[in-house]
Scaffold this active site. Structure first.
Site, mmCIF file in Angstrom:
data_model
loop_
_atom_site.group_PDB
_atom_site.id
_atom_site.type_symbol
_atom_site.label_atom_id
_atom_site.label_comp_id
_atom_site.label_asym_id
_atom_site.label_seq_id
_atom_site.Cartn_x
_atom_site.Cartn_y
_atom_site.Cartn_z
ATOM 1 N N LYS A 43 -12.518 14.564 -2.157
ATOM 2 C CA LYS A 43 -11.195 14.677 -1.533
ATOM 3 C C LYS A 43 -10.170 15.239 -2.528
ATOM 4 C CE LYS A 43 -9.526 11.179 1.147
ATOM 5 N NZ LYS A 43 -8.896 9.844 1.276
ATOM 6 N N THR A 129 -1.027 -1.372 4.283
ATOM 7 C CA THR A 129 -0.737 -2.543 5.125
ATOM 8 C C THR A 129 -1.689 -3.664 4.738
ATOM 9 O OG1 THR A 129 0.010 -1.114 6.872
ATOM 10 C CG2 THR A 129 -0.579 -3.347 7.504
ATOM 11 N N GLU A 159 4.904 1.322 5.401
ATOM 12 C CA GLU A 159 4.996 2.658 5.991
ATOM 13 C C GLU A 159 5.032 2.528 7.502
ATOM 14 O OE1 GLU A 159 2.418 4.357 7.670
ATOM 15 O OE2 GLU A 159 0.818 2.891 7.489
ATOM 16 N N LEU A 161 4.713 5.495 9.302
ATOM 17 C CA LEU A 161 4.305 6.844 9.700
ATOM 18 C C LEU A 161 3.309 6.777 10.841
ATOM 19 C CD1 LEU A 161 3.511 8.334 6.163
ATOM 20 C CD2 LEU A 161 5.726 8.137 7.287
ATOM 21 N N PHE A 266 6.637 3.506 24.167
ATOM 22 C CA PHE A 266 5.427 2.667 24.135
ATOM 23 C C PHE A 266 5.207 1.880 25.419
ATOM 24 C CE2 PHE A 266 2.956 2.713 20.163
ATOM 25 C CZ PHE A 266 3.553 3.849 19.649
ATOM 26 N N GLY A 270 -2.472 3.270 30.106
ATOM 27 C CA GLY A 270 -3.613 4.162 29.933
ATOM 28 C C GLY A 270 -4.852 3.417 29.520
ATOM 29 N N CYS A 277 -4.772 1.837 12.871
ATOM 30 C CA CYS A 277 -3.757 0.832 12.507
ATOM 31 C C CYS A 277 -3.560 -0.257 13.536
ATOM 32 C CB CYS A 277 -2.439 1.546 12.235
ATOM 33 S SG CYS A 277 -2.603 2.747 10.916
ATOM 34 N N LYS A 280 -6.555 -2.721 14.159
ATOM 35 C CA LYS A 280 -6.932 -3.406 12.910
ATOM 36 C C LYS A 280 -5.811 -4.356 12.466
ATOM 37 C CE LYS A 280 -6.710 -0.931 8.996
ATOM 38 N NZ LYS A 280 -6.020 -1.535 7.860
ATOM 39 N N ARG A 344 -11.021 7.312 14.417
ATOM 40 C CA ARG A 344 -11.218 5.908 14.068
ATOM 41 C C ARG A 344 -10.544 5.005 15.108
ATOM 42 N NH1 ARG A 344 -8.825 5.787 8.194
ATOM 43 N NH2 ARG A 344 -7.259 6.943 9.357
#
Ligand code: UGA
Length: 450
Positions: A43, A129, A159, A161, A266, A270, A277, A280, A344
């Site tokens: 990476k 997190t 975060e 994001l 939100f 669906g 995130c 988990k 994921r």
């Protein structure tokens, strides 16, 4: 020399994944000198050459820009990054263990490496997190293993994001939370993030900076993600009720969301929330609550409602197709959400094995996530990976939509209908108007709509 007094500050970012890389490049964009490190050599080599290890809009351009300018560079290991950085953002992964608790071995390993490479004061910023009170553990670990008695401080900067909009979320945040132990840590982080406040121009509101204790900052992060998950499960439960009562969940969400105390975001019903995130972090918070003797019935219900989404979608498909064995099903949308190649925790990875177990033949399509889905699912004789939506639906007895990509919303539906063996659309994301699609000759089933 104190880092806060230094005119030259170097920020090290450890862990160059979906959080670390946007953070590193965002900080470089704010004018800081940033170095990045990651244990994954492949990476770092890729990033060092200006190539992205994953898809995130706008990031590759920024990577090339800051590599060329020298404001961002990759160093070979965490020890070097520690030695060079005054402030160290820890952005390593916290994968989920079997029992739902997060595996903190990467965080612990980074803390020990930092301890062994201290060469002056460091502010360690936990951005991954992690469970509540992890910051305390990081500090304890660094102090236990440090080779020399250099001072360290720990801060928590959660975060917020989102994948697909990570850069925009970094550069135009609604809030910045900094959890600190002292004025020294607070002033350093305020200085680092001040450019975000200065560059906010109307009509964008200036981001609010909230200063708390490290423990409070850790709880804020978990509470925010759990609340988002709760909103989604809430509207999905209401969608079930709408299906049973011939009501329309889109109109219900609009009617609820116009109340400023509720808000419209939100509330899209669906196939449920996926990703790395929300699922988990929700499970982690359930574990944290249990460990602290807190009643987490509400959170368990949120997780359960989300799990039921998969069963409900499969039931709709079986009702439409009847026997799945030997039928060709087009699965449109493998990424857990649009504008990412990340699969994921994606609903697709839960639904696909179930369809295969029932003997269906699958045509899989995604505008970005075909390669990552292939890596996650491996090649199987019953599965065809298709670059073209129209190839994927060709000969299908049903098409199932799992991700709300714009490419699907703008499909040439009459062409799709003519290519399918049987024009059945199971829309897990409410992309189309039922009346319009049915008038075209589709059998159409969506979520929470008559
Ligand atoms: C989420 C949070 O939104 C970020 O604020 C947070 O920083 C991030 O997790 C994290 O902890 O790292 P992300 O996982 O990128 O971000 O994705 P979201 O945009 O939150 O979507 C999560 C899932 O919920 C997706 O599968 C999406 O399709 C689903 N969703 C979202 C719905 O089903 N309905 C909605 O109304 C909204």
């Amino acid at each position: 020399m104190s880092a806060s007094a230094s005119s030259e500050m170097t920020i090290a970012v450890i862990g160059l994944g979906h959080v670390g890389l946007p953070t590193a490049l965002g900080l470089a964009e704010l004018g800081w000198n940033v170095i990045g490190a990651d244990d994954d050599r492949e990476k770092t080599a890729l990033i060092g050459r200006g190539e992205m290890p994953f898809y995130e809009p706008g990031l590759e351009e920024l990577l090339r820009k800051h590599l060329a300018a020298g404001s961002f560079r990759v160093v070979p290991d965490v020890g070097t990054a520690t030695a060079l950085g005054n402030v160290i953002f820890v952005c390593v992964g916290t994968p989920q263990r079997e029992d739902g608790s997060p595996d903190l071995s990467q965080v612990e390993a980074v803390a020990r490496t930092i301890a062994h490479h201290l060469n002056g004061f460091k502010l360690i910023v936990e951005k991954s997190t992690t469970p509540i009170r992890t910051a305390e553990q990081i500090k304890r670990t660094v102090e236990r293993y440090r080779n020399e008695n250099h001072a360290v401080e720990i801060a928590v900067n959660p975060e917020f994001l989102r994948e697909g909009t990570a850069l925009q979320d970094f550069l135009q945040p609604d809030r910045i939370v900094i959890g600190v132990e002292s004025a020294r840590g607070r002033d350093l982080l305020l200085r680092i993030f001040q450019p975000l406040v200065d560059r906010a121009t109307s009509p964008l509101p200036r981001p609010r900076i909230i200063v708390t204790s490290p423990n409070t900052a850790e709880v804020i992060k978990h509470a925010a993600n759990a609340f988002l998950a709760t909103k989604i499960s809430f509207i999905n439960m209401i969608a079930d009720l709408c299906e049973a009562s011939k009501a329309d969940v889109l109109e219900v969400a609009e009617g609820m969301g116009l109340d400023p105390r509720i808000g419209p975001a939100f509330l899209r019903a669906g196939v449920g929330f996926g990703g790395y995130c929300l699922p988990k972090d929700l499970r982690a918070l359930i574990r944290i609550g249990e460990e602290h003797g807190t009643d987490v019935t509400l959170l368990r219900a949120v997780a359960e409602i989300n799990d039921q989404r998969i069963e409900r979608l499969l039931a709709k498909l079986r009702r439409a197709v009847w026997v799945l064995s030997g039928k060709t099903i087009a699965v449109l949308g493998l990424a857990f959400k649009p504008m990412t190649d990340d699969v994921r925790g994606a609903p697709s990875l839960k639904i696909i094995p179930r369809l295969l177990a029932e003997g269906a033949i699958l045509h899989l399509h995604d505008p970005r996530a075909l390669a990552s889905a292939r890596a996650a699912l491996a090649d199987r004789p019953q599965v065809v990976y298709s670059d073209s939506i129209y190839d994927a639906v060709h000969g299908a007895h049903a098409a199932v939509i799992l991700t709300e990509w714009e490419d699907y919303r703008t499909l040439d539906l009459p062409r799709v209908r003519d290519l399918m063996a049987v024009p059945v659309l199971i829309d897990g994301r409410n992309l189309w108007d039922p009346g319009v699609v049915r008038a075209m000759g589709f059998e159409y089933v969506s979520v929470g709509r008559p």
